[in-house]
Design a protein around this motif. Structure first.
Motif, mmCIF file in Angstrom:
data_model
loop_
_atom_site.group_PDB
_atom_site.id
_atom_site.type_symbol
_atom_site.label_atom_id
_atom_site.label_comp_id
_atom_site.label_asym_id
_atom_site.label_seq_id
_atom_site.Cartn_x
_atom_site.Cartn_y
_atom_site.Cartn_z
ATOM 1 N N GLU A 102 -12.332 30.805 -12.158
ATOM 2 C CA GLU A 102 -11.001 30.148 -11.648
ATOM 3 C C GLU A 102 -10.857 29.850 -10.336
ATOM 4 O O GLU A 102 -10.647 28.420 -10.282
ATOM 5 C CB GLU A 102 -9.922 31.408 -11.919
ATOM 6 C CG GLU A 102 -8.560 30.726 -11.465
ATOM 7 C CD GLU A 102 -7.241 31.872 -11.609
ATOM 8 O OE1 GLU A 102 -6.182 31.443 -11.113
ATOM 9 O OE2 GLU A 102 -7.722 32.866 -12.321
ATOM 10 N N GLU A 125 -13.500 26.606 -10.438
ATOM 11 C CA GLU A 125 -12.598 25.165 -11.463
ATOM 12 C C GLU A 125 -11.830 24.376 -10.223
ATOM 13 O O GLU A 125 -11.813 23.371 -10.235
ATOM 14 C CB GLU A 125 -12.080 25.691 -12.503
ATOM 15 C CG GLU A 125 -12.966 26.196 -13.490
ATOM 16 C CD GLU A 125 -13.678 24.901 -14.099
ATOM 17 O OE1 GLU A 125 -13.430 23.666 -14.279
ATOM 18 O OE2 GLU A 125 -14.786 25.327 -14.623
ATOM 19 N N GLN A 126 -11.049 25.203 -9.499
ATOM 20 C CA GLN A 126 -10.222 24.577 -8.689
ATOM 21 C C GLN A 126 -10.711 24.234 -7.470
ATOM 22 O O GLN A 126 -10.329 23.053 -6.965
ATOM 23 C CB GLN A 126 -8.773 25.664 -8.222
ATOM 24 C CG GLN A 126 -7.963 24.994 -7.460
ATOM 25 C CD GLN A 126 -6.538 25.822 -7.441
ATOM 26 O OE1 GLN A 126 -6.496 26.989 -7.965
ATOM 27 N NE2 GLN A 126 -5.333 25.293 -6.828
ATOM 28 N N TYR A 127 -11.662 24.915 -6.514
ATOM 29 C CA TYR A 127 -11.967 24.587 -5.263
ATOM 30 C C TYR A 127 -13.614 24.076 -5.020
ATOM 31 O O TYR A 127 -13.973 23.727 -4.296
ATOM 32 C CB TYR A 127 -11.920 25.961 -4.539
ATOM 33 C CG TYR A 127 -10.273 26.174 -4.298
ATOM 34 C CD1 TYR A 127 -9.419 25.246 -3.564
ATOM 35 C CD2 TYR A 127 -9.840 27.072 -4.812
ATOM 36 C CE1 TYR A 127 -7.992 25.325 -3.426
ATOM 37 C CE2 TYR A 127 -8.516 27.458 -4.715
ATOM 38 C CZ TYR A 127 -7.592 26.555 -4.242
ATOM 39 O OH TYR A 127 -5.962 26.780 -4.021
#
Length: 144
Positions: free
Chosen positions: A28, A31-33
């Protein structure tokens, strides 16, 4: 008890925290950063130089910060950091690791009547006592 600048001693050490790293959280965060394949794709990570999924270094910083806040900064008159030096990730963090933090106060200096700065070394280690993060920070604390 609130910890102020005057309460902190050069040479003081602490060891605290426990943070269980999960695969879901590694994926998670990445995927975002930090969407590089060795952080986001277990199959690609298995073929990488790391031989498996690893947490982003920025995620390791974030997990370290969580333990610092939960075990020190929440009970202190900290006013935030003004610098981070020597940030290193000597070994990767992997899903299933359990992390802990160690700190050592290196120096103190008075900034003004209201605040001082504490220079400290922070090390994050896994369950095998392997160093996974080291940094030197300059944190401002309110004075009494």
């Amino acid at each position: 008890m609130t910890i102020y600048y005057e309460d902190i001693e050069v040479g003081e050490t602490e060891s605290f925290g426990s943070y269980d790293v999960t695969e879901a959280e590694v994926l998670e965060f990445a995927e975002q950063y930090d969407p590089q394949p060795f952080h986001t794709d277990p199959e690609a990570a298995a073929e990488s130089q790391f031989g498996g999924l690893i947490a982003s270094g920025w995620h390791t910083c974030s997990m370290t910060m969580r333990m610092l806040v939960d075990n020190h900064f929440d009970d202190s008159a900290s006013m935030g950091a003004k610098a981070i030096e020597e940030l290193r990730f000597p070994q990767p963090v992997r899903p299933g690791d359990t992390l802990r933090v160690e700190t050592e106060v290196l120096e103190k200096s008075v900034d003004n009547e209201a605040r001082g700065t504490v220079k400290g070394r922070t090390e994050t280690r896994n369950q095998d006592d392997t160093l996974v993060l080291s940094m030197v920070s300059h944190v401002m604390y309110a004075r009494r």
